[in-house]
Scaffold this motif. Structure first.
Motif, PDB file in Angstrom:
ATOM      1  N   LEU A   1      35.336  -3.495  -6.782  1.00 54.64           N
ATOM      2  CA  LEU A   1      34.798  -4.642  -6.053  1.00 54.64           C
ATOM      3  C   LEU A   1      35.107  -4.544  -4.558  1.00 54.64           C
ATOM      4  N   ALA A   2      36.332  -4.140  -4.233  1.00 57.40           N
ATOM      5  CA  ALA A   2      36.757  -4.099  -2.832  1.00 57.40           C
ATOM      6  C   ALA A   2      36.050  -3.016  -2.043  1.00 57.40           C
ATOM      7  N   THR A   3      35.855  -1.843  -2.657  1.00 54.85           N
ATOM      8  CA  THR A   3      35.297  -0.701  -1.920  1.00 54.85           C
ATOM      9  C   THR A   3      33.786  -0.584  -2.051  1.00 54.85           C
ATOM     10  N   ARG A   4      33.272  -0.683  -3.274  1.00 59.88           N
ATOM     11  CA  ARG A   4      31.847  -0.456  -3.488  1.00 59.88           C
ATOM     12  C   ARG A   4      31.003  -1.704  -3.271  1.00 59.88           C
ATOM     13  N   VAL A   5      31.488  -2.851  -3.748  1.00 61.16           N
ATOM     14  CA  VAL A   5      30.673  -4.067  -3.677  1.00 61.16           C
ATOM     15  C   VAL A   5      30.754  -4.721  -2.306  1.00 61.16           C
ATOM     16  N   PHE A   6      31.970  -4.917  -1.789  1.00 55.35           N
ATOM     17  CA  PHE A   6      32.122  -5.634  -0.520  1.00 55.35           C
ATOM     18  C   PHE A   6      32.465  -4.734   0.660  1.00 55.35           C
ATOM     19  N   GLY A   7      32.925  -3.543   0.419  1.00 54.44           N
ATOM     20  CA  GLY A   7      33.243  -2.630   1.513  1.00 54.44           C
ATOM     21  C   GLY A   7      34.238  -3.214   2.501  1.00 54.44           C
ATOM     22  N   LEU A   8      35.365  -3.695   2.021  1.00 52.25           N
ATOM     23  CA  LEU A   8      36.373  -4.280   2.903  1.00 52.25           C
ATOM     24  C   LEU A   8      36.844  -3.258   3.930  1.00 52.25           C
ATOM     25  N   ASP A   9      36.997  -3.705   5.154  1.00 45.20           N
ATOM     26  CA  ASP A   9      37.255  -2.801   6.280  1.00 45.20           C
ATOM     27  C   ASP A   9      38.369  -3.370   7.150  1.00 45.20           C
ATOM     28  N   ASP A  10      39.487  -2.662   7.232  1.00 49.86           N
ATOM     29  CA  ASP A  10      40.612  -3.135   8.048  1.00 49.86           C
ATOM     30  C   ASP A  10      40.350  -3.021   9.543  1.00 49.86           C
TER      31      ASP A  10
ATOM     32  N   THR B   1      26.470 -14.710  -5.903  1.00 51.54           N
ATOM     33  CA  THR B   1      25.341 -13.841  -6.271  1.00 51.54           C
ATOM     34  C   THR B   1      24.287 -13.825  -5.173  1.00 51.54           C
ATOM     35  N   THR B   2      23.993 -14.983  -4.618  1.00 56.64           N
ATOM     36  CA  THR B   2      22.998 -15.064  -3.541  1.00 56.64           C
ATOM     37  C   THR B   2      23.419 -14.221  -2.346  1.00 56.64           C
ATOM     38  N   ILE B   3      24.672 -14.299  -1.986  1.00 57.41           N
ATOM     39  CA  ILE B   3      25.164 -13.537  -0.837  1.00 57.41           C
ATOM     40  C   ILE B   3      25.120 -12.042  -1.122  1.00 57.41           C
ATOM     41  N   LEU B   4      25.480 -11.627  -2.332  1.00 58.80           N
ATOM     42  CA  LEU B   4      25.417 -10.198  -2.679  1.00 58.80           C
ATOM     43  C   LEU B   4      23.989  -9.674  -2.563  1.00 58.80           C
TER      44      LEU B   4
ATOM     45  N   ARG C   1      23.210  -5.736  -1.757  1.00 60.49           N
ATOM     46  CA  ARG C   1      24.041  -5.193  -2.847  1.00 60.49           C
ATOM     47  C   ARG C   1      23.545  -5.706  -4.196  1.00 60.49           C
ATOM     48  N   GLN C   2      22.205  -5.836  -4.341  1.00 61.89           N
ATOM     49  CA  GLN C   2      21.668  -6.398  -5.574  1.00 61.89           C
ATOM     50  C   GLN C   2      21.987  -5.564  -6.813  1.00 61.89           C
ATOM     51  N   ARG C   3      22.219  -4.253  -6.614  1.00 58.33           N
ATOM     52  CA  ARG C   3      22.551  -3.427  -7.778  1.00 58.33           C
ATOM     53  C   ARG C   3      23.924  -3.780  -8.341  1.00 58.33           C
ATOM     54  N   PHE C   4      24.702  -4.517  -7.567  1.00 53.60           N
ATOM     55  CA  PHE C   4      26.019  -4.945  -8.030  1.00 53.60           C
ATOM     56  C   PHE C   4      26.046  -6.430  -8.410  1.00 53.60           C
ATOM     57  N   ALA C   5      24.897  -7.082  -8.385  1.00 54.10           N
ATOM     58  CA  ALA C   5      24.873  -8.533  -8.629  1.00 54.10           C
ATOM     59  C   ALA C   5      25.335  -8.890 -10.036  1.00 54.10           C
TER      60      ALA C   5
ATOM     61  N   VAL D   1      28.015  -8.283 -11.385  1.00 54.30           N
ATOM     62  CA  VAL D   1      29.436  -8.644 -11.444  1.00 54.30           C
ATOM     63  C   VAL D   1      29.628 -10.159 -11.386  1.00 54.30           C
ATOM     64  N   THR D   2      28.691 -10.871 -10.766  1.00 56.57           N
ATOM     65  CA  THR D   2      28.760 -12.332 -10.724  1.00 56.57           C
ATOM     66  C   THR D   2      27.751 -12.984 -11.672  1.00 56.57           C
ATOM     67  N   VAL D   3      26.624 -12.317 -11.932  1.00 52.19           N
ATOM     68  CA  VAL D   3      25.605 -12.902 -12.807  1.00 52.19           C
ATOM     69  C   VAL D   3      26.119 -13.018 -14.241  1.00 52.19           C
ATOM     70  N   ALA D   4      26.842 -12.012 -14.719  1.00 48.01           N
ATOM     71  CA  ALA D   4      27.325 -12.033 -16.111  1.00 48.01           C
ATOM     72  C   ALA D   4      28.261 -13.221 -16.368  1.00 48.01           C
ATOM     73  N   PRO D   5      29.321 -13.414 -15.567  1.00 46.93           N
ATOM     74  CA  PRO D   5      30.154 -14.608 -15.818  1.00 46.93           C
ATOM     75  C   PRO D   5      29.420 -15.908 -15.543  1.00 46.93           C
ATOM     76  N   LEU D   6      28.454 -15.893 -14.608  1.00 45.99           N
ATOM     77  CA  LEU D   6      27.671 -17.098 -14.330  1.00 45.99           C
ATOM     78  C   LEU D   6      26.867 -17.506 -15.558  1.00 45.99           C
ATOM     79  N   ALA D   7      26.192 -16.536 -16.196  1.00 43.86           N
ATOM     80  CA  ALA D   7      25.383 -16.849 -17.378  1.00 43.86           C
ATOM     81  C   ALA D   7      26.245 -17.424 -18.499  1.00 43.86           C
ATOM     82  N   TRP D   8      27.424 -16.847 -18.692  1.00 38.38           N
ATOM     83  CA  TRP D   8      28.319 -17.343 -19.733  1.00 38.38           C
ATOM     84  C   TRP D   8      28.802 -18.752 -19.414  1.00 38.38           C
ATOM     85  N   LEU D   9      29.213 -18.992 -18.179  1.00 39.35           N
ATOM     86  CA  LEU D   9      29.733 -20.301 -17.794  1.00 39.35           C
ATOM     87  C   LEU D   9      28.669 -21.388 -17.920  1.00 39.35           C
ATOM     88  N   VAL D  10      27.453 -21.077 -17.472  1.00 40.25           N
ATOM     89  CA  VAL D  10      26.378 -22.068 -17.555  1.00 40.25           C
ATOM     90  C   VAL D  10      26.110 -22.418 -19.014  1.00 40.25           C
TER      91      VAL D  10
END
Length: 678
Positions: free
Chosen positions: A56-65, A562-565, A570-574, A576-585
């Protein structure tokens, strides 16, 4: 060679975790050692943090110090303050870890130890920690904006504005519920009140130490604060045993309510480094140390899980602790520890304004949530090591216990009054029957584990001492959520009013700070006060909405993430949030529908109101009003979330189909001025 060693290490950890889950899942009535549950959880957390959070940190969001954070760019010495990652981890963990991971698993233990454990462990790795980390990263790139503001800017202005108001109201409800738990815990505990009162001057000392006297000397301040906290703990025991001193720190619920209101206001107004952050950091010492000590005690005494993997109430839906079947109510009862919407408010509130480096978000956001789940697992173990008869006697009213007596008897879950009387005597209480709410059960479980461990090591058991320590520990756990929640609510209110009066939206303008803090405190303080003085009023009337509103808030957070991703490309990584969203809803909407429309009066608000018609009870009118109020609020929350989900789906389709240009509201990239290693 290093690669081979790493492969063997993580392969071994994964195999051990899988074996532990196998033992738990395949048990068929024989006693299961609690150490297997502990092992399964720890191995899963380790693998999840090492691999999934890194992805998540490197591929999805690309956190940069190299990118300056809001704490550096907007540093004002009050709300935006670059903070050591260990101190900030302590603040963040203390803020999110309230009553939920302690009480929720204890209540859900009526279904057995397996469903709640699976939800705590799998839910946090794939859902809760993902939500916290995602919202933290999104807010970090948007100058620390709140969840509601991001919904307004990224999803849809109208739906986002509606969500902002709903989120603020949910926040008020959550804070009032948590505050009521603290009041109930402290109104009869001079030990707890004394220790918690001592944390305030200790925190002020630590804040001054790290900011003014010895800047950056976190280790020194930590040692001093930890030593003083231990003295406060010991002193609390002395105060409780001394009649004159105990009377000074023994106050009724109303007095403690006013103390909490004043504290919440002061903590929200003062600069964050002065009281809020160091006090939460200090509280984390006690929280994590106690939980780790509990884990070590479990490994020493290896207690069996006396609660079966599944109880009859998992399918019957007529549990004496609370009504409803395993699906969906296990996933509503256990919120904090698995997935909690409240965390998204902290992750878009105080925390993103204090992160010094982007990569710290992984440790704080994802790692902090894993630790909270670990707390939930410890609570589940403490509850399930109790004799089931004792568990149900403590968490059930006499009337509900009588209704479920046949099922309890068939399952072998019976206990005599003599056993309950002897247990209460050992805990230093007059009675433990019908002590519902989960907190007393957790305290008894913890006390028995700690007492057994000290006995094995050759010390005195001191069960009553451990019980009252656990009660104080729970109150301290919850209180740290109140101060941060008030500050987050202040940020949210400032943003909302700031759309009409821009100056009010400036978080550093003190008239706005004072006015917004007072308004938020007045909001949850009103519901709290009414709940303390009236068993049917205030927050007591909205209590049944706690789980549903919290999980609906998590759905809002995952929609925004998900909207921000998608807009980031980064839609190919969406997923990661869509799966828990579907379950929670699915889970939360099902639970909400059943709570409103179920024909069972123990479950459905409308059915319960109808069953009261014509009752001679003088409180009938109030009870019917509360049911109708809960019906209205539950449906309102469900409609708001449905509108936001529908708007989000439309936004995703427009962007992915190329009909709308993907525009995000990220702050411009600014190179950090910090040198590597600072």
């Amino acid at each position: 060679m290093n690669r081979l060693a790493a492969l063997l290490l993580w392969g071994g950890i994964s195999a051990l975790g899988a074996a532990a889950f196998g033992v738990l899942a395949l048990s068929r009535g024989e006693p299961v050692n609690a150490a297997w549950l502990l092992t399964a959880a720890v191995c899963t957390y380790a693998v999840g943090y090492r691999f999934y959070s890194r992805f998540l940190a490197t591929r999805v969001f690309g956190l940069d110090d190299r990118r300056a954070t809001p704490a550096e760019r907007c540093n004002n010495g009050r709300d935006f303050v670059p903070t050591n990652k260990w101190v900030l981890y302590g603040h963040h963990f203390a803020a999110i870890a309230g009553a939920g991971p302690l009480v929720g698993p204890v209540l859900a233990a009526q279904f057995g130890f397996l469903p709640g454990t699976l939800w705590l462990v799998i839910g946090v790795v794939l859902g809760g920690a993902v939500q916290d980390f995602t919202i933290l990263c999104c807010s970090l790139r948007r100058n620390g904006k709140s969840l509601g503001q991001m919904a307004k800017e990224e999803v849809n202005p109208a739906a986002g504005a509606l969500a902002m108001l709903a989120v603020l109201f949910i926040m008020i409800i959550l804070l009032a519920v948590l505050a009521l738990i603290v009041v109930n815990a402290l109104k009869a505990s001079p030990w707890g009140l004394f220790t918690i009162a001592c944390t305030i001057p200790i925190a002020l000392l630590m804040g001054w130490w790290m900011k003014v006297w010895r800047p950056g000397r976190v280790g020194e301040a930590s040692v001093a604060g930890g030593a003083l906290l231990l003295l406060a703990l010991v002193g609390g025991g002395y105060v409780a045993s001394h009649p004159a001193l105990a009377s000074i720190f023994t106050h009724p619920g109303v007095a403690i309510t006013w103390m909490m209101v004043v504290y919440g206001f002061v903590a929200s107004v003062l600069p964050v480094w002065m009281l809020l952050c160091p006090r939460d950091y200090l509280s984390t010492f006690l929280k994590i140390t106690t939980i780790l000590a509990l884990a070590v005690a479990i490994l020493i005494i290896l207690p069996p899980l006396k609660m079966p993997a599944l109880t009859p109430f998992a399918t019957l839906g007529e549990g004496p602790v609370f009504a409803g079947k395993l699906f969906p109510f296990a996933f509503i009862t256990i919120a904090c520890g698995a997935v909690s919407g409240f965390h998204s408010l902290v992750a878009s509130g105080t925390t993103p304004k204090m992160i010094a480096r982007e990569t710290d978000a992984r440790f704080i956001g994802y790692g902090g949530m894993l630790m909270e789940s670990f707390v939930g697992v410890m609570a589940m173990i403490a509850a399930c090591t109790l004799d089931p008869g004792i568990y149900f006697a403590m968490n059930t009213t006499p009337a509900a216990l009588a209704q479920a007596s046949q099922v309890l008897g068939q399952a072998g879950f019976v206990v005599t009054p003599d056993v309950m009387g002897e247990l209460a005597s050992r805990m230093g209480e007059t009675t433990l029957i019908a002590r519902s709410g989960g907190a007393p059960s957790l305290a008894v479980g913890m006390a028995q584990i700690f007492a057994s461990a000290t006995s094995v090591l050759g010390g005195k058991t001191l069960t009553g001492l451990w019980y009252h320590f656990a009660i104080m520990f729970e109150a301290l756990f919850i209180l740290t959520t109140i101060d941060t929640g008030t500050r987050v609510g202040r940020f949210m209110l400032q943003e909302i009013v700031g759309h009409v009066w821009p100056r009010f939206g400036e978080t550093s303008w003190y008239p706005s700070v004072i006015a917004a803090s007072a308004a938020v405190v007045a909001g949850w303080g009103y519901f709290l006060y009414q709940g303390v003085v009236d068993p049917l009023g205030g927050i007591n009337s909205l209590w049944p909405l706690f789980g549903i509103s919290n999980q609906l808030l998590a759905a809002v957070a995952l929609c925004v993430g998900t909207t921000i991703l998608i807009k980031m490309g980064r839609q190919r990584f969406a997923w990661v949030t869509v799966a828990p969203l579907a379950w929670l809803v699915t889970v939360t909407m099902t639970a909400g529908w059943q709570k409103v429309f179920s024909a069972d009066p123990r479950l459905g608000f409308l059915a319960h109101a109808a069953s009261l018609a014509g009752s001679p009870n003088p409180d009938t009118g109030r009870l019917i009003f509360n049911d109708r109020l809960n019906t209205f609020v539950a449906l309102l929350f469900m409609v708001v979330v449905t509108v936001l989900i529908g708007t989000s789906l439309r936004e995703w389709w427009l962007v992915l189909s190329g009909r709308k240009r993907a525009e995000t509201h990220e702050a411009p990239y600014v190179e950090t001025a910090y040198a590597a290693g600072d």
